[in-house]
Enzyme design. Structure first.
Site, PDB file in Angstrom:
ATOM      1  N   HIS A  28       0.848  -1.199   0.000  1.00 59.35           N
ATOM      2  CA  HIS A  28       0.000   0.000   0.000  1.00 59.35           C
ATOM      3  C   HIS A  28       0.878   1.241   0.000  1.00 59.35           C
ATOM      4  CE1 HIS A  28       0.870  -0.541   4.265  1.00 59.35           C
ATOM      5  NE2 HIS A  28       0.220   0.552   4.616  1.00 59.35           N
ATOM      6  N   ASP A  51      -0.256  -3.964   5.869  1.00 61.46           N
ATOM      7  CA  ASP A  51      -0.939  -3.738   7.139  1.00 61.46           C
ATOM      8  C   ASP A  51      -2.397  -4.168   7.013  1.00 61.46           C
ATOM      9  OD1 ASP A  51       1.465  -2.521   7.740  1.00 61.46           O
ATOM     10  OD2 ASP A  51       0.694  -0.484   7.747  1.00 61.46           O
ATOM     11  N   HIS A  65       1.155   3.890   2.024  1.00 61.97           N
ATOM     12  CA  HIS A  65       1.662   4.596   3.204  1.00 61.97           C
ATOM     13  C   HIS A  65       3.188   4.609   3.135  1.00 61.97           C
ATOM     14  CE1 HIS A  65      -2.211   4.040   5.804  1.00 61.97           C
ATOM     15  NE2 HIS A  65      -2.221   5.176   5.144  1.00 61.97           N
ATOM     16  N   HIS A 123      -7.458  -2.009   5.554  1.00 63.66           N
ATOM     17  CA  HIS A 123      -6.607  -0.965   6.119  1.00 63.66           C
ATOM     18  C   HIS A 123      -7.222   0.388   5.794  1.00 63.66           C
ATOM     19  CE1 HIS A 123      -3.128   0.432   8.141  1.00 63.66           C
ATOM     20  NE2 HIS A 123      -2.449   0.842   7.091  1.00 63.66           N
ATOM     21  N   ASP A 145       5.719   4.298   5.082  1.00 64.02           N
ATOM     22  CA  ASP A 145       6.617   3.310   5.693  1.00 64.02           C
ATOM     23  C   ASP A 145       6.664   2.004   4.901  1.00 64.02           C
ATOM     24  OD1 ASP A 145       3.962   2.969   6.550  1.00 64.02           O
ATOM     25  OD2 ASP A 145       4.557   1.934   8.381  1.00 64.02           O
ATOM     26  N   HIS A 146       5.886   1.935   3.803  1.00 67.86           N
ATOM     27  CA  HIS A 146       5.929   0.747   2.948  1.00 67.86           C
ATOM     28  C   HIS A 146       6.416   1.053   1.532  1.00 67.86           C
ATOM     29  CE1 HIS A 146       3.735  -2.036   5.746  1.00 67.86           C
ATOM     30  NE2 HIS A 146       3.531  -0.865   6.314  1.00 67.86           N
ATOM     31  N   HIS A 174       5.914  -5.367  12.187  1.00 67.04           N
ATOM     32  CA  HIS A 174       5.221  -4.072  12.138  1.00 67.04           C
ATOM     33  C   HIS A 174       4.829  -3.589  13.534  1.00 67.04           C
ATOM     34  CE1 HIS A 174       2.504  -0.866  10.604  1.00 67.04           C
ATOM     35  NE2 HIS A 174       3.336  -0.896   9.588  1.00 67.04           N
TER      36      HIS A 174
END
Lengths: 302, 302
Positions: free
Chosen positions: B60, B210, B62, B140, B64-65, B268
Site C-alpha cells: 500500500h 498492514d 503509506h 486498512h 513506511d511501505h 510491524h
C-alpha cells in the site's frame, strides 16, 4: 553560525555514507538544506530536534538532494507537529510531495507551505530580523539553486562601565544597543559611540551544490565567511565533471579564491573515491583555508 | 524458501530500526516485498545483490511501505542496470514514481514496468514455472494487498540406484523427473513411480501487512507454510488497533490458528513498545508456533 553535516556524499546512500543534507544554525534558528534519503534518521542520530526545523531549502530535484523530504514531512505529521513548515525548492516540488500525501491519504495536520522557485537570477526568498536567504543560480543538469545565508547586523554592544560613568538610566540601554543617542540623568546628550561598541561582524554562508565550475556566482558570494562548494571529482576525472555538470576540488578552490571567502568546505564526493583527504590536498594547493565535510561533522563559524 | 527481514517496524524510521521491507527467496529468485525509506541501504547491509531483484511488491502507499522505492529505482539507474524491473502495487504508484523521474530528468535506462492493482478480490499477479503470486485483499485505511507466494511442485526425485537396476538410459532421466513412464534398454515399460520419489512438498508464504483483524483471508491462506502478519499493537492498546485498522499480536495469532498455518512471524511493531518479546508472549498463548521478525533477521522455511 553552526553547520551540522548530515550527509555529503554524491549519488546513492551507502551503508555508512549519506546523500546530501545539512542543518545550518543561525542565532538559534535552524535551516535544513537539502534532504536526501535517510535525512530524518540522520537528524535523529545527530540529536537535532525535529520541531526546531521550520524552513527547508531544496537545491534541485535529483534524488540525492530531495528523496528524504516526503518521509520527513510524513514523520512530522505522525509526531503531531503543529508548527508550520516552509519548503523552498524548484517548481515541481509541491506536486511531488502532494501526490504522495494525497495517495496515502495522509495530509499534514500542520501548515505546510511551498515556495516554488523558477527564476534564473538571484532572488531574496526568506528574510526576518536576524538574517536573509537568497538563491545562487547554479549550473547543473537540471534547474538548481545554491543558497546564500546572510546574518543581519546585531545590536551594538553596551559598554556598561561607560554607561554608568555617563549616568545613563537603565531604561535607555535598549535604545543604546539600537545605536541611538540618549540623554543622561543630568540632562546631557550622550553620543552613542561613547558608550557602545560596534556589533559582532555579520557572517554569511554560501551553499553551492550541485554545480559545474561557475564564475558567475563570484560577485554574489564575494567575501562570504564560509563557502560550501561541491567537489564531486578530483582533477583525475575532470573529463567527467564537465558533461555531468559537477566540479573538481581544484575548481571549487578556484571559486573560493576568486570570491575571497574566509573558508572553503568541500563535499558531494563521488563514492568512487575511498580517500577523501585527496580532495583537501588538491584544493589546498590553490586555496589553503579548506576543510572537508563528512557525515556527522559540525563546523562552528568563528 | 528464505525470508530476509530488512525492516519490520511501524511508521517512522529511527536510528536503529527500519520501516517495512523484506526479501523473499524462492528457488534462487528474489522478491522484494514493500520498500520503506532506507531499503536500499538495508539491502547493502544485508549483502543482497541489487541485480537479483527483478520484482517488487508494494502492499500500500503509506510511506513506511513505499518511500524507499524511488531511491532504489534511481540507484539501479546509476549502477547502469540493464535487467528489467517489475513493480506491483496500488493504482497511483506509477504516477508517484514517474513524476519524480520526470522532474529530475532521470528516466531509467533499464525497462521499468508497473503493474497497478485495484481489484478488491484475490488476483493472480505473477506466475512462472517455479511459483505464483496472488494478492490477499486486506483491511486498512487505504487500499492494501497482502501477497501469497506459492511454490509449484518441483521435479520428482530420481532414485538413481533403481534407475540403474531397471537399465534405463541416462538420456531418459529428465523424462523420469518430469513424471513420465519410460522404456528400459531391454524394451520393458518402466512405471515412473518405481524409479522416482515424489517431489519436495511445496511451500507457501503469506505476507499480510498492514491489516485489521480480517477473517476473510483465512480460506486463501489456509495451511500456508509461513504467515507474516502485522501486530502493530498488543492487546493493551486494542482500542487503537480498530480505528487505525491494525492488528494486535493476539489477533494475528487468532488468524494463524484459524488458517492452520505452520508458522507465524510477527512484525510491524509500533515504536511505542521497547520490548518486542511481549508480542511473542501474547501470541504464543493462542498460537505457539510464533516467531518475531527483526531487522536483519533471516528465516529459512524448512
Amino acid at each position: 553560525m553552526k553547520l551540522n553535516i548530515l550527509g555529503c556524499y554524491a549519488a546513492t546512500p551507502r551503508s555508512f555514507t549519506n546523500p546530501t543534507s545539512q542543518v545550518l544554525e543561525i542565532k538559534n534558528e535552524l535551516f535544513l538544506i537539502d534532504c536526501g534519503e535517510g535525512t530524518q534518521v540522520q537528524l535523529r542520530r545527530n540529536k537535532i530536534k525535529f520541531s526546531r526545523i521550520k524552513h527547508v531549502f531544496i537545491s534541485h530535484l535529483h534524488g540525492d538532494h530531495c528523496y528524504g523530504l516526503v518521509g520527513l514531512i510524513s514523520t512530522f505529521r505522525l509526531l503531531n507537529r503543529e508548527t508550520e513548515l516552509h519548503v523552498y525548492g524548484p517548481k515541481g516540488i509541491k506536486e511531488i510531495i502532494t501526490i504522495q500525501l494525497k495517495l496515502s491519504n495522509s495530509w499534514t495536520n500542520y501548515p505546510l507551505y511551498f515556495h516554488e522557485l523558477s527564476s534564473k537570477e538571484p532572488q531574496l526568498i526568506f528574510e526576518n530580523e536576524k538574517l536573509s536567504v537568497e538563491t545562487i543560480p547554479l549550473i547543473h543538469r537540471i534547474y538548481t539553486n545554491g543558497f546564500l545565508f546572510k546574518e543581519k547586523p546585531g545590536d551594538r554592544k553596551l559598554l556598561i562601565n561607560k554607561a554608568v560613568e555617563y549616568n545613563i538610566d537603565v531604561s535607555l540601554y535598549k535604545s543604546l544597543k539600537k545605536g541611538k543617542d540618549v540623554t543622561s540623568e543630568s540632562g546631557e546628550l550622550v553620543r552613542n559611540h561613547l558608550v557602545t561598541a560596534p556589533p559582532e561582524p555579520t557572517k554569511s554562508y554560501a551553499y553551492c551544490s550541485d554545480t559545474a565550475f561557475n564564475q558567475k556566482m563570484i560577485p554574489q558570494i564575494s567575501g562570504a565567511t564560509v563557502l560550501y562548494h561541491e567537489s564531486t571529482f578530483l582533477e583525475d576525472k575532470a573529463e567527467l565533471a564537465f558533461p555531468t555538470k559537477h566540479s573538481t576540488a581544484k575548481e571549487a578552490a578556484q571559486i573560493a579564491k576568486e570570491a575571497g571567502v574566509q573558508k572553503l568546505i568541500l563535499g558531494h564526493y563521488s563514492t568512487r573515491y575511498s580517500n577523501i583527504n585527496l580532495f583537501r590536498e588538491e584544493a589546498a594547493g590553490i586555496f589553503p583555508e579548506v576543510e572537508l565535510a563528512d557525515d556527522g561533522k559540525v563546523f562552528v563559524f568563528e
